[in-house]
Design an enzyme around this catalytic site. Structure first.
Site, PDB file in Angstrom:
ATOM      1  N   LYS A 158      57.381  66.992  12.313  1.00 34.30           N
ATOM      2  CA  LYS A 158      57.773  67.450  10.980  1.00 34.30           C
ATOM      3  C   LYS A 158      56.908  68.626  10.533  1.00 34.30           C
ATOM      4  O   LYS A 158      55.704  68.644  10.794  1.00 34.30           O
ATOM      5  CB  LYS A 158      57.683  66.299   9.980  1.00 34.30           C
ATOM      6  CG  LYS A 158      58.642  65.151  10.326  1.00 34.30           C
ATOM      7  CD  LYS A 158      58.569  64.015   9.333  1.00 34.30           C
ATOM      8  CE  LYS A 158      57.238  63.319   9.355  1.00 34.30           C
ATOM      9  NZ  LYS A 158      57.227  62.073   8.553  1.00 34.30           N
TER      10      LYS A 158
ATOM     11  N   THR B 169      58.244  64.838  -3.729  1.00 30.93           N
ATOM     12  CA  THR B 169      58.472  64.604  -2.296  1.00 30.93           C
ATOM     13  C   THR B 169      57.895  63.264  -1.837  1.00 30.93           C
ATOM     14  O   THR B 169      57.719  63.037  -0.646  1.00 30.93           O
ATOM     15  CB  THR B 169      57.850  65.730  -1.456  1.00 30.93           C
ATOM     16  OG1 THR B 169      56.451  65.841  -1.795  1.00 30.93           O
ATOM     17  CG2 THR B 169      58.535  67.066  -1.727  1.00 30.93           C
TER      18      THR B 169
ATOM     19  N   GLY C 299      57.622  59.779  -0.472  1.00 27.45           N
ATOM     20  CA  GLY C 299      58.505  58.956   0.341  1.00 27.45           C
ATOM     21  C   GLY C 299      59.379  59.714   1.310  1.00 27.45           C
ATOM     22  O   GLY C 299      60.229  59.125   1.978  1.00 27.45           O
ATOM     23  N   THR C 300      59.155  61.018   1.431  1.00 23.55           N
ATOM     24  CA  THR C 300      59.998  61.823   2.328  1.00 23.55           C
ATOM     25  C   THR C 300      59.929  61.322   3.765  1.00 23.55           C
ATOM     26  O   THR C 300      60.957  61.198   4.441  1.00 23.55           O
ATOM     27  CB  THR C 300      59.559  63.299   2.274  1.00 23.55           C
ATOM     28  OG1 THR C 300      59.568  63.738   0.922  1.00 23.55           O
ATOM     29  CG2 THR C 300      60.489  64.170   3.088  1.00 23.55           C
ATOM     30  N   GLY C 301      58.709  61.044   4.243  1.00 23.51           N
ATOM     31  CA  GLY C 301      58.555  60.609   5.631  1.00 23.51           C
ATOM     32  C   GLY C 301      59.187  59.256   5.889  1.00 23.51           C
ATOM     33  O   GLY C 301      59.867  59.061   6.903  1.00 23.51           O
ATOM     34  N   CYS C 302      58.971  58.310   4.973  1.00 23.82           N
ATOM     35  CA  CYS C 302      59.582  56.981   5.104  1.00 23.82           C
ATOM     36  C   CYS C 302      61.104  57.106   5.139  1.00 23.82           C
ATOM     37  O   CYS C 302      61.780  56.478   5.965  1.00 23.82           O
ATOM     38  CB  CYS C 302      59.189  56.088   3.928  1.00 23.82           C
ATOM     39  SG  CYS C 302      57.423  55.876   3.662  1.00 23.82           S
TER      40      CYS C 302
END
Length: 265
Positions: free
Chosen positions: A176, A208, A210-213
């Protein structure tokens, strides 16, 4: 026996603010047509301003939750998030083997506000036990640097770290680029067969959390439905990009995405 395909077992921590963790995972899987089940690893006291407390659940309870789901409902894919300790990493690795389903491993180490979510000694356990079990590994730049020791400051750095993570045993890596400087955001999906770039305009926003989850869970939903990996990632990437653009602006800090945007348009 149901012929439903899209069951995702999520092993991760709870976010009381609803923007990340188990709450984000359930929303993303559901919005992309999957069925989300959970084994909660920890309860956090959290909002958009930061993580104010972390309370790990007992190992036996984590294992019991997952086995209850696997023994009855089953899973077409797994997604791992916040694990928190060496013992939890070891337990979740064994559960992945037990499930015999592809696992999307999000190597959660630091919360958006900067709070450490994985102690240093557990990083080695993630390298040894989780990366080789990952059908897809989804690190951001700081996580990739911690796992490989390489600097990730540009696209070449993303590629080098991705190659190193493939060598550590991951079957695919989504490197990412949110933390990588540049006018455009570039994520790189890397497999032993080549790479696919996902590129878009960088949205200047503080919302942003929680974007990765969300991205990892959305990828797991696609794999659970039987989509080929590049299609699953493309669907997840587009979903998250729009969720960021439509963020509702909640809270005074790093606010959540709009997970439910497909039903609001």
């Amino acid at each position: 026996m149901s012929d439903f395909k899209g069951r995702v077992l999520i092993l991760a921590g709870s976010d009381s603010g609803g923007g990340a963790g188990i709450q984000a995972d359930i929303k993303a899987v559901t919005m992309l047509g999957g069925f989300a089940a959970t084994a909660i690893t920890a309860v956090t006291v959290q909002n958009t301003l930061g993580v104010h407390g972390v309370h790990p659940l007992p190992i036996e309870l984590i294992r019991a939750q997952a086995e209850a789901v696997l023994d009855d409902i089953g899973a077409d894919a797994l997604k791992t998030g916040m694990l928190g300790s060496v013992e939890v990493v070891e337990t979740v690795a064994a559960l992945i083997d037990q499930a015999e389903a592809p696992a999307v491993v999000d190597p959660v180490m630091v919360a958006k506000g900067g709070a450490a979510l994985l102690p240093d000694q557990a990083v080695a356990a993630v390298k040894a036990l989780m990366i080789p079990r990952a059908a897809l590994l989804t690190p951001n730049a700081p996580e990739a640097e911690a796992l490989t020791g390489l600097t990730v400051a540009d696209l070449d750095g993303q590629r080098r770290a991705g190659e190193a993570l493939l060598e550590l045993g991951a079957r695919a890596v989504l490197m990412k680029g949110g933390h990588v400087p540049g006018e455009r955001l570039i994520d790189v999906l890397m497999t032993p067969d080549g790479e696919t770039l996902f590129e878009g305009e960088r949205v200047e926003t503080r919302h942003t959390h929680g974007t990765g989850c969300t991205l990892a869970s959305a990828c797991a939903a696609g794999l659970a439905k039987g989509l080929p990996l590049p299609i699953a990632v493309a669907e997840a990437w587009a979903y998250v990009a729009e969720a960021i653009r439509r963020a509702p602006g909640l809270g005074g800090g790093h606010g959540p995405l709009d997970h439910a945007w497909p039903v609001r348009r």
